[in-house]
Design a protein around this motif. Structure first.
Motif, PDB file in Angstrom:
ATOM      1  N   VAL A  64      90.543  -9.577 -13.829  1.00 28.85           N
ATOM      2  CA  VAL A  64      91.251  -8.690 -14.757  1.00 28.85           C
ATOM      3  C   VAL A  64      91.000  -9.244 -16.153  1.00 28.85           C
ATOM      4  N   LEU A  74     101.352 -13.459 -15.419  1.00 21.64           N
ATOM      5  CA  LEU A  74     100.813 -12.321 -14.682  1.00 21.64           C
ATOM      6  C   LEU A  74      99.939 -12.787 -13.520  1.00 21.64           C
ATOM      7  N   ILE A  78     100.437 -11.492  -9.721  1.00 22.31           N
ATOM      8  CA  ILE A  78      99.377 -10.860  -8.931  1.00 22.31           C
ATOM      9  C   ILE A  78      99.258 -11.532  -7.578  1.00 22.31           C
ATOM     10  N   ALA A  87      95.193 -16.399  -7.460  1.00 19.51           N
ATOM     11  CA  ALA A  87      94.884 -15.933  -8.815  1.00 19.51           C
ATOM     12  C   ALA A  87      94.949 -17.101  -9.780  1.00 19.51           C
ATOM     13  N   THR A 236      96.624  -5.382  -6.379  1.00 15.03           N
ATOM     14  CA  THR A 236      97.538  -4.581  -7.184  1.00 15.03           C
ATOM     15  C   THR A 236      97.906  -5.370  -8.441  1.00 15.03           C
ATOM     16  N   VAL A 237      97.798  -4.740  -9.602  1.00 12.29           N
ATOM     17  CA  VAL A 237      98.134  -5.386 -10.877  1.00 12.29           C
ATOM     18  C   VAL A 237      99.237  -4.574 -11.541  1.00 12.29           C
ATOM     19  N   PRO A 239     101.261  -5.028 -14.861  1.00 11.86           N
ATOM     20  CA  PRO A 239     101.625  -5.723 -16.102  1.00 11.86           C
ATOM     21  C   PRO A 239     103.005  -5.306 -16.609  1.00 11.86           C
ATOM     22  N   ASP A 243     102.595  -7.737 -21.652  1.00 14.36           N
ATOM     23  CA  ASP A 243     101.160  -7.867 -21.400  1.00 14.36           C
ATOM     24  C   ASP A 243     100.371  -6.831 -22.181  1.00 14.36           C
ATOM     25  N   PHE A 479      93.565  -3.021 -17.664  1.00 15.55           N
ATOM     26  CA  PHE A 479      94.050  -3.941 -16.640  1.00 15.55           C
ATOM     27  C   PHE A 479      93.601  -3.546 -15.233  1.00 15.55           C
ATOM     28  N   PRO A 481      91.443  -4.046 -11.959  1.00 13.85           N
ATOM     29  CA  PRO A 481      90.680  -5.148 -11.352  1.00 13.85           C
ATOM     30  C   PRO A 481      89.193  -4.811 -11.299  1.00 13.85           C
TER      31      PRO A 481
END
Length: 553
Positions: A64, A74, A78, A87, A236-237, A239, A243, A479, A481
């Motif tokens: 990301v 973050l 994640i 991560a 899955t992200v 923010p 962010d 953002f 991936p």
């Protein structure tokens, strides 16, 4: 020739003509070697590129990298949201290194500063040691500099700024940060020492420093610019507003304000906010710094001018026409202005060219009205609102106008009355234009809206914040991936079939080998004409002779 079979004929032919057969076999071997070699080389090139991709990424599958700083936390979020995923936060920045050797300075540029911690190195096959506060160099860089473990080098990189350097208020100078660090290790070109997010056949030129050191050097405490992820599936992200560099607060009771540290809201952010708060009253505001507001020979220096979109529940401050302007009572008194006068504003273009500010053509507008700063009870009016200007560190929090931290010199004279206005009203706009005109004059490629205001007396900040987060698509703000492993493997295969390419390159040699085989076979047959005739004369039929020759070959 009773008892004499074609197999006997073949065996005796092989022995009797062994030299011709050996020459033919050599020709076939040469052609086969050329053909197989071409195919093997092509496959080897493809395999080498694949190995390089796997080596530079280690266990990293996704990344990301939105192109802006965001919270280090973050990365942990994640990992927690994706079962089995790992991560690691990274702080990536362009860099150069210099060192003085024998009285001469050696400088190496075009490098990438990688701020990382043990989570990053754990994704490699052979985790490298993470220095406490030093730097690790690649062998090629160390060789160019002539340094080794224990030496001291000066690392330079770009200092983080909230605004783009090409914007009018973006920093144009003093953007270089430097720090002298000890070389803790010289890394061989293997494993994550070759790390790079983009596919490349060349050896990446990386400097590895602890994440905390990179944050301190660049001025991004608690921030990173990328997260690399080890995950079997697309992660899955999710923010947070921080962010996205967004803040949501309540400057007035029941009125909430969304603004960005970049001073403008991107188009996807504005669209998402309007969708999230479509049941509420939302107004956009575009505010800009005017160099002067003039009427005749009277001038007010350095004032904010705002275009406020009209919306239910929010005060209408801007004129309806694009050729009109509204002044507040203080500005009108300072200019001795009355309705109907022609007021001129000057300002810099919102986007600079090669760091050079350019003053826009002056805009002259008709004074359509004058708004008060306080009402009959002495209370601030809607026009008396410093929050109509987005917060900018070094400016909105300065004690005086002369202390503003701007990327250009204040050439206009700052009067005592201007400082008094700053003490009393801070960044409260002195003038208002139509929202459409403000967008036209001060919109840029980064956005046209400075802030959004939503009148929602029945909603809480948490409700508005969550609705906005649900409406924002992380991919729209960078953002999403990135499947760096899949992209790298696809790039290593490429659109060019290397095996076919090298086969075509070798066609001349293959053709020559085939021609050699044909010549050798032709010569062998020509030399054996008498033998074939003799075999026919002694009673061998054509079929028997043919079978004998085929078995011989």
């Amino acid at each position: 020739m009773d008892g004499f079979t074609t197999w006997m004929l073949a065996r005796r032919g092989l022995w009797g003509w062994r030299r011709s057969h050996a020459a033919t076999a050599a020709g076939v071997a040469i052609a086969t070697a050329v053909l197989v070699g071409a195919l093997v080389v092509g496959d080897s090139v493809r395999g080498s590129l694949r190995d390089l991709t796997l080596e530079r990424l280690g266990a990293i599958d996704y990344a990301v990298a939105p192109g802006q700083p965001f919270r280090v936390e973050l990365a942990d979020e994640i990992a927690a949201a994706n079962d089995g995923a790992r991560a690691a936060p990274l702080l990536l920045a362009p860099a150069s290194v210099s060192v003085r050797v024998d009285g001469k300075r050696r400088n190496v540029s075009g490098l990438t500063l990688v701020g990382c911690d043990t989570r990053f190195w754990a994704m490699g096959k052979d985790p490298a040691p993470t220095p406490a506060d030093g730097v690790m160099l690649g062998e090629a860089i160390a060789k160019e500099l002539g340094v080794t473990t224990g030496d001291s080098v000066l690392v330079r990189t770009k200092l983080a700024t909230a605004l783009p350097s090409d914007s009018a208020l973006g920093e144009k100078a003093d953007t270089v940060a430097s720090l002298r660090l000890k070389v803790e290790a010289v890394l061989p070109p293997q494993g994550l020492a070759r790390f790079g997010l983009t596919p490349s056949q060349t050896e990446p030129r990386n400097l590895f420093v602890p994440l905390a050191v990179a944050q301190r050097l660049i001025g991004l405490e608690g921030k990173c610019t990328a997260v690399v992820i080890d995950s079997d599936k697309t992660p899955t992200v999710a923010p947070d507003l921080a962010d996205y560099n967004l803040t949501l607060d309540e400057p007035r009771p029941g009125v909430w304000q969304l603004e960005s540290s970049a001073l403008v809201l991107s188009a996807p952010t504005v669209a998402a906010a309007r969708q999230a708060w479509k049941g509420e009253s939302v107004a956009a505001v575009t505010t800009y710094l005017a160099n002067t507001i003039r009427l005749g020979d009277r001038t007010i220096p350095y004032s904010t001018v705002a275009g406020v979109q009209e919306a239910p529940g929010l005060a209408a401050l801007s004129p309806a026409s694009d050729d009109e302007i509204v002044l507040n009572r203080w500005a009108a008194g300072d200019l001795d202005a009355k309705v109907g006068d022609k007021v001129t504003i000057t300002f810099y273009e919102p986007e600079s060219t090669h760091g050079q500010l350019k003053e826009a053509p002056p805009v002259t507008l008709k004074l359509a009205g004058i708004v008060d700063l306080v009402d009959v009870d002495g209370q601030p009016t809607a026009a008396n609102d410093p929050r109509l200007t987005p917060r900018l560190e070094g400016v909105t929090d300065a004690e005086s106008i002369n202390n503003w931290d701007l990327p250009f010199e204040l050439v206009e004279e700052i009067r005592d009355r201007d400082e008094t206005y700053w003490d009393n009203y801070r960044t409260t706009p002195k003038a208002f234009v139509s929202f459409a005109l403000a967008e036209k004059l001060w919109g840029s490629r980064w956005g046209d809206v400075s802030l959004l205001r939503v009148a929602a007396p029945d909603a809480t900040g948490d409700e508005l914040r969550q609705a906005l987060l649900d409406a924002i698509k992380p991919a729209d703000l960078g953002f999403a991936p990135i499947a760096v492993r899949a992209q790298g493997l696809a790039a290593s295969s490429g659109s060019t079939p290397f095996d076919v390419l090298f086969l075509l390159f070798s066609m001349f040699l293959i053709g020559a080998a085939l021609l050699l085989i044909a010549l050798l076979v032709g010569l062998a047959i020509d030399e054996r004409r008498r033998e074939l005739g003799l075999l026919g004369a002694v009673g061998f039929g054509r079929g028997a002779v043919r079978r004998g020759l085929l078995r011989e070959m």
